[in-house]
Design a protein around this motif. Structure first.
Motif, PDB file in Angstrom:
ATOM      1  N   LEU A  55       6.808  -3.638  -0.900  1.00  0.00           N
ATOM      2  CA  LEU A  55       5.394  -3.934  -0.642  1.00  0.00           C
ATOM      3  C   LEU A  55       5.083  -3.978   0.848  1.00  0.00           C
ATOM      4  O   LEU A  55       4.089  -3.409   1.299  1.00  0.00           O
ATOM      5  N   THR A  56       5.923  -4.650   1.620  1.00  0.00           N
ATOM      6  CA  THR A  56       5.648  -4.765   3.058  1.00  0.00           C
ATOM      7  C   THR A  56       5.622  -3.392   3.723  1.00  0.00           C
ATOM      8  O   THR A  56       4.704  -3.092   4.500  1.00  0.00           O
ATOM      9  N   ALA A  57       6.590  -2.557   3.415  1.00  0.00           N
ATOM     10  CA  ALA A  57       6.602  -1.195   3.974  1.00  0.00           C
ATOM     11  C   ALA A  57       5.391  -0.423   3.476  1.00  0.00           C
ATOM     12  O   ALA A  57       4.773   0.331   4.236  1.00  0.00           O
ATOM     13  N   GLY A  58       5.013  -0.614   2.212  1.00  0.00           N
ATOM     14  CA  GLY A  58       3.839   0.051   1.668  1.00  0.00           C
ATOM     15  C   GLY A  58       2.561  -0.352   2.390  1.00  0.00           C
ATOM     16  O   GLY A  58       1.686   0.480   2.642  1.00  0.00           O
ATOM     17  N   VAL A  59       2.465  -1.626   2.767  1.00  0.00           N
ATOM     18  CA  VAL A  59       1.291  -2.101   3.510  1.00  0.00           C
ATOM     19  C   VAL A  59       1.266  -1.470   4.893  1.00  0.00           C
ATOM     20  O   VAL A  59       0.210  -1.029   5.360  1.00  0.00           O
ATOM     21  N   ARG A  60       2.408  -1.371   5.542  1.00  0.00           N
ATOM     22  CA  ARG A  60       2.453  -0.731   6.867  1.00  0.00           C
ATOM     23  C   ARG A  60       2.016   0.733   6.786  1.00  0.00           C
ATOM     24  O   ARG A  60       1.259   1.207   7.627  1.00  0.00           O
ATOM     25  N   VAL A  61       2.497   1.446   5.776  1.00  0.00           N
ATOM     26  CA  VAL A  61       2.113   2.848   5.593  1.00  0.00           C
ATOM     27  C   VAL A  61       0.622   2.948   5.295  1.00  0.00           C
ATOM     28  O   VAL A  61      -0.068   3.834   5.813  1.00  0.00           O
ATOM     29  N   PHE A  62       0.089   2.035   4.486  1.00  0.00           N
ATOM     30  CA  PHE A  62      -1.344   2.022   4.182  1.00  0.00           C
ATOM     31  C   PHE A  62      -2.165   1.856   5.463  1.00  0.00           C
ATOM     32  O   PHE A  62      -3.137   2.580   5.691  1.00  0.00           O
ATOM     33  N   ILE A  63      -1.771   0.907   6.307  1.00  0.00           N
ATOM     34  CA  ILE A  63      -2.486   0.672   7.568  1.00  0.00           C
ATOM     35  C   ILE A  63      -2.448   1.921   8.438  1.00  0.00           C
ATOM     36  O   ILE A  63      -3.483   2.361   8.967  1.00  0.00           O
ATOM     37  N   LEU A  64      -1.274   2.501   8.587  1.00  0.00           N
ATOM     38  CA  LEU A  64      -1.136   3.717   9.398  1.00  0.00           C
ATOM     39  C   LEU A  64      -1.992   4.841   8.833  1.00  0.00           C
ATOM     40  O   LEU A  64      -2.732   5.507   9.583  1.00  0.00           O
ATOM     41  N   SER A  65      -1.932   5.052   7.540  1.00  0.00           N
ATOM     42  CA  SER A  65      -2.713   6.126   6.905  1.00  0.00           C
ATOM     43  C   SER A  65      -4.206   5.908   7.078  1.00  0.00           C
ATOM     44  O   SER A  65      -4.955   6.860   7.322  1.00  0.00           O
ATOM     45  N   TYR A  66      -4.640   4.663   6.949  1.00  0.00           N
ATOM     46  CA  TYR A  66      -6.059   4.337   7.089  1.00  0.00           C
ATOM     47  C   TYR A  66      -6.568   4.721   8.483  1.00  0.00           C
ATOM     48  O   TYR A  66      -7.580   5.404   8.625  1.00  0.00           O
ATOM     49  N   PHE A  67      -5.845   4.292   9.503  1.00  0.00           N
ATOM     50  CA  PHE A  67      -6.305   4.567  10.863  1.00  0.00           C
ATOM     51  C   PHE A  67      -6.061   6.018  11.276  1.00  0.00           C
ATOM     52  O   PHE A  67      -6.818   6.552  12.095  1.00  0.00           O
ATOM     53  N   ARG A  68      -5.062   6.672  10.715  1.00  0.00           N
ATOM     54  CA  ARG A  68      -4.880   8.107  10.988  1.00  0.00           C
ATOM     55  C   ARG A  68      -6.049   8.901  10.418  1.00  0.00           C
ATOM     56  O   ARG A  68      -6.536   9.841  11.052  1.00  0.00           O
ATOM     57  N   ALA A  69      -6.493   8.534   9.222  1.00  0.00           N
ATOM     58  CA  ALA A  69      -7.644   9.219   8.626  1.00  0.00           C
ATOM     59  C   ALA A  69      -8.889   9.000   9.477  1.00  0.00           C
ATOM     60  O   ALA A  69      -9.697   9.907   9.668  1.00  0.00           O
ATOM     61  N   ALA A  70      -9.041   7.801  10.013  1.00  0.00           N
ATOM     62  CA  ALA A  70     -10.200   7.499  10.859  1.00  0.00           C
ATOM     63  C   ALA A  70     -10.127   8.231  12.194  1.00  0.00           C
ATOM     64  O   ALA A  70     -11.150   8.452  12.831  1.00  0.00           O
ATOM     65  N   ALA A  71      -8.922   8.624  12.609  1.00  0.00           N
ATOM     66  CA  ALA A  71      -8.747   9.278  13.902  1.00  0.00           C
ATOM     67  C   ALA A  71      -9.027  10.777  13.860  1.00  0.00           C
ATOM     68  O   ALA A  71      -9.068  11.419  14.900  1.00  0.00           O
TER      69      ALA A  71
END
Length: 91
Positions: A55-71
């Motif tokens: 779960l913790t790694a999944g949350v980190r990937v989610f955060i990264l993916s979210y901001f990469r999409a916004a970038a």
């Protein structure tokens, strides 16, 4: 001494904890605010959609993916920031 911060989250059927860096908690808080969703709701989504990692790694990937999409240019424009490639130069 660890710089990780632990917080409890409630998933559909259980309570668990996640340990993240303060900056990751800040980023996750920004996502919750932007999406008008609770921390628990976002973590439930990550828990449902993850396939391999914890779960913790999944949350980190989610955060990264979210901001990469916004970038992306499209994500940047959707956030009402306009096209950064066409921004006027600084004086």
């Amino acid at each position: 001494m660890s710089t990780l911060i632990s917080r409890n989250v409630t998933l559909s059927d259980r309570r668990t904890s996640i340990r993240l860096e303060p900056e990751m908690w800040d980023a996750l808080g920004e996502i919750c605010t932007r999406e008008s969703r609770s921390l628990h709701d976002i973590c439930r989504q990550v828990d449902r959609e993850r396939t391999q990692s914890g779960l913790t790694a999944g949350v980190r990937v989610f955060i990264l993916s979210y901001f990469r999409a916004a970038a992306t240019e499209e994500g940047h424009a959707a956030a009402s920031h306009g096209n950064s490639a066409k921004a006027p130069p600084d004086p």
